[in-house]
Motif scaffolding. Structure first.
Motif, mmCIF file in Angstrom:
data_model
loop_
_atom_site.group_PDB
_atom_site.id
_atom_site.type_symbol
_atom_site.label_atom_id
_atom_site.label_comp_id
_atom_site.label_asym_id
_atom_site.label_seq_id
_atom_site.Cartn_x
_atom_site.Cartn_y
_atom_site.Cartn_z
ATOM 1 N N GLY A 132 0.794 -1.225 0.000
ATOM 2 C CA GLY A 132 0.000 0.000 0.000
ATOM 3 C C GLY A 132 0.823 1.271 0.000
ATOM 4 N N ASN A 133 2.054 1.191 -0.531
ATOM 5 C CA ASN A 133 2.939 2.358 -0.511
ATOM 6 C C ASN A 133 2.882 3.187 -1.791
ATOM 7 N N LEU A 134 1.799 3.079 -2.524
ATOM 8 C CA LEU A 134 1.622 3.892 -3.728
ATOM 9 C C LEU A 134 1.635 5.371 -3.352
ATOM 10 N N GLY A 135 2.434 6.154 -4.103
ATOM 11 C CA GLY A 135 2.487 7.597 -3.875
ATOM 12 C C GLY A 135 3.263 8.023 -2.652
ATOM 13 N N ARG A 136 4.014 7.108 -2.025
ATOM 14 C CA ARG A 136 4.707 7.453 -0.780
ATOM 15 C C ARG A 136 6.173 7.833 -0.988
ATOM 16 N N TYR A 137 6.660 7.733 -2.205
ATOM 17 C CA TYR A 137 8.062 8.040 -2.477
ATOM 18 C C TYR A 137 8.182 9.333 -3.277
ATOM 19 N N ASP A 138 9.348 9.970 -3.129
ATOM 20 C CA ASP A 138 9.599 11.259 -3.786
ATOM 21 C C ASP A 138 10.508 11.143 -5.004
ATOM 22 N N PHE A 139 11.361 10.121 -5.018
ATOM 23 C CA PHE A 139 12.424 10.062 -6.029
ATOM 24 C C PHE A 139 12.811 8.608 -6.252
ATOM 25 N N ALA A 140 13.203 8.280 -7.479
ATOM 26 C CA ALA A 140 13.729 6.955 -7.790
ATOM 27 C C ALA A 140 14.882 7.090 -8.774
ATOM 28 N N LEU A 165 10.056 12.419 -8.843
ATOM 29 C CA LEU A 165 10.983 12.391 -9.972
ATOM 30 C C LEU A 165 11.655 11.033 -10.099
ATOM 31 N N ILE A 166 11.708 10.524 -11.329
ATOM 32 C CA ILE A 166 12.480 9.329 -11.653
ATOM 33 C C ILE A 166 13.680 9.750 -12.492
ATOM 34 N N ALA A 167 14.865 9.244 -12.136
ATOM 35 C CA ALA A 167 16.076 9.440 -12.934
ATOM 36 C C ALA A 167 16.529 8.072 -13.438
ATOM 37 N N ASP A 204 6.351 14.667 -17.145
ATOM 38 C CA ASP A 204 7.134 15.658 -17.878
ATOM 39 C C ASP A 204 8.535 15.074 -18.020
ATOM 40 N N LEU A 205 9.167 15.277 -19.172
ATOM 41 C CA LEU A 205 10.334 14.471 -19.527
ATOM 42 C C LEU A 205 11.488 15.304 -20.059
ATOM 43 N N SER A 206 12.706 14.898 -19.691
ATOM 44 C CA SER A 206 13.913 15.463 -20.302
ATOM 45 C C SER A 206 15.030 14.420 -20.254
ATOM 46 N N LEU A 207 15.708 14.203 -21.369
ATOM 47 C CA LEU A 207 16.894 13.354 -21.413
ATOM 48 C C LEU A 207 18.090 14.287 -21.353
ATOM 49 N N VAL A 208 18.811 14.239 -20.255
ATOM 50 C CA VAL A 208 19.908 15.168 -19.996
ATOM 51 C C VAL A 208 21.232 14.506 -20.394
ATOM 52 N N THR A 215 17.711 10.163 -18.101
ATOM 53 C CA THR A 215 16.344 10.581 -18.395
ATOM 54 C C THR A 215 15.654 10.957 -17.091
ATOM 55 N N LEU A 216 15.088 12.148 -17.055
ATOM 56 C CA LEU A 216 14.342 12.634 -15.904
ATOM 57 C C LEU A 216 12.859 12.645 -16.261
ATOM 58 N N ALA A 217 12.059 12.003 -15.424
ATOM 59 C CA ALA A 217 10.611 11.947 -15.641
ATOM 60 C C ALA A 217 9.916 12.415 -14.365
ATOM 61 N N ARG A 218 9.219 13.529 -14.449
ATOM 62 C CA ARG A 218 8.466 14.076 -13.305
ATOM 63 C C ARG A 218 7.018 13.650 -13.408
#
Length: 220
Positions: A132-140, A165-167, A204-208, A215-218
């Motif tokens: 049940g930890n959906l939505g509980r994280y800030d970053f991956a 944010l996912i990196a 929202d996406l950017s490949l840096v 790749t950053l995905a917000r």
């Protein structure tokens, strides 16, 4: 899977690090120890680590996920950037490399912030979903076997809060993704991930073009 930023001449890379890199001594020591390994190419670049730390601070991250730990450099960067009550769910399957990681985490006094799970990452992430930890994280941060990238991304996206944010590392893959004649399994897997992320309207996406491409995905 590169220790420096692609395409930069050595003189420019040296200058970049001279004027911007603020790498703590312990991180530098871990990077030097890792460089002696035959698989040292799996170490992230120090400027990439500092970039990730800045992102963590900008979004006010407290709970993070790491898929692929290796010798622990990026997890240590993350833990040091988090507040004292921060939490890193660290997924890996290799007891040898993560033994090195844990040694440095203890020396940095952040081992209590890092929850290392030695199991296939999908099993760990699916367990978090079931808990049940959906939505509980800030970053991956995803830096593991390339064939699993889409699955890791989907699980992490489910576990992230809106605005999280996912990196994803290695998404330029030494430039091989741009070579239509390269049909290596990992190259094909990264192309498939890049296409998947590019068409994902949930982010929202950017490949840096730092290190080997991040790749950053917000999450919207």
């Amino acid at each position: 899977m590169t220790t420096e930023t692609l395409g930069l001449p050595e003189t420019v890379l040296t200058y970049l690090r001279d004027v911007s890199l603020r790498e703590p001594d312990l991180l530098r020591e871990l990077r030097a120890e890792t460089a002696k390994r035959a698989d040292a190419r799996m170490q992230i670049a120090p400027e990439q680590g500092q970039f990730l730390a800045l992102l963590l601070q900008l979004i006010g991250a407290r709970r993070t996920i790491e898929v692929g730990v290796y010798t622990g450099y990026s997890a240590l960067v993350t833990a040091l950037a988090l507040p004292a009550d921060g939490y890193v769910l660290a997924c890996d399957i290799d007891p040898d490399t993560t033994d090195t990681a844990q040694r440095y985490w203890r020396r940095a006094a952040v081992a209590d912030r890092i929850d290392l799970r030695l199991a296939p990452a999908l099993e760990t992430l699916d367990a978090e979903v079931r808990a049940g930890n959906l939505g509980r994280y800030d970053f991956a941060f995803i830096d593991a076997d390339k064939g699993g990238y889409v699955d890791y991304y989907e699980r992490c996206l489910a576990l992230l809060r809106p605005g999280g944010l996912i990196a994803v590392d290695n998404t330029l893959w030494h430039g091989r993704v741009a070579d239509p004649d390269d049909t290596d399994d990992d190259t094909l897997a990264i192309r498939a991930f890049n296409d998947h992320a590019a068409g994902d309207e949930r982010v929202d996406l950017s490949l840096v073009p730092i290190a080997d491409g991040v790749t950053l995905a917000r999450k919207r």
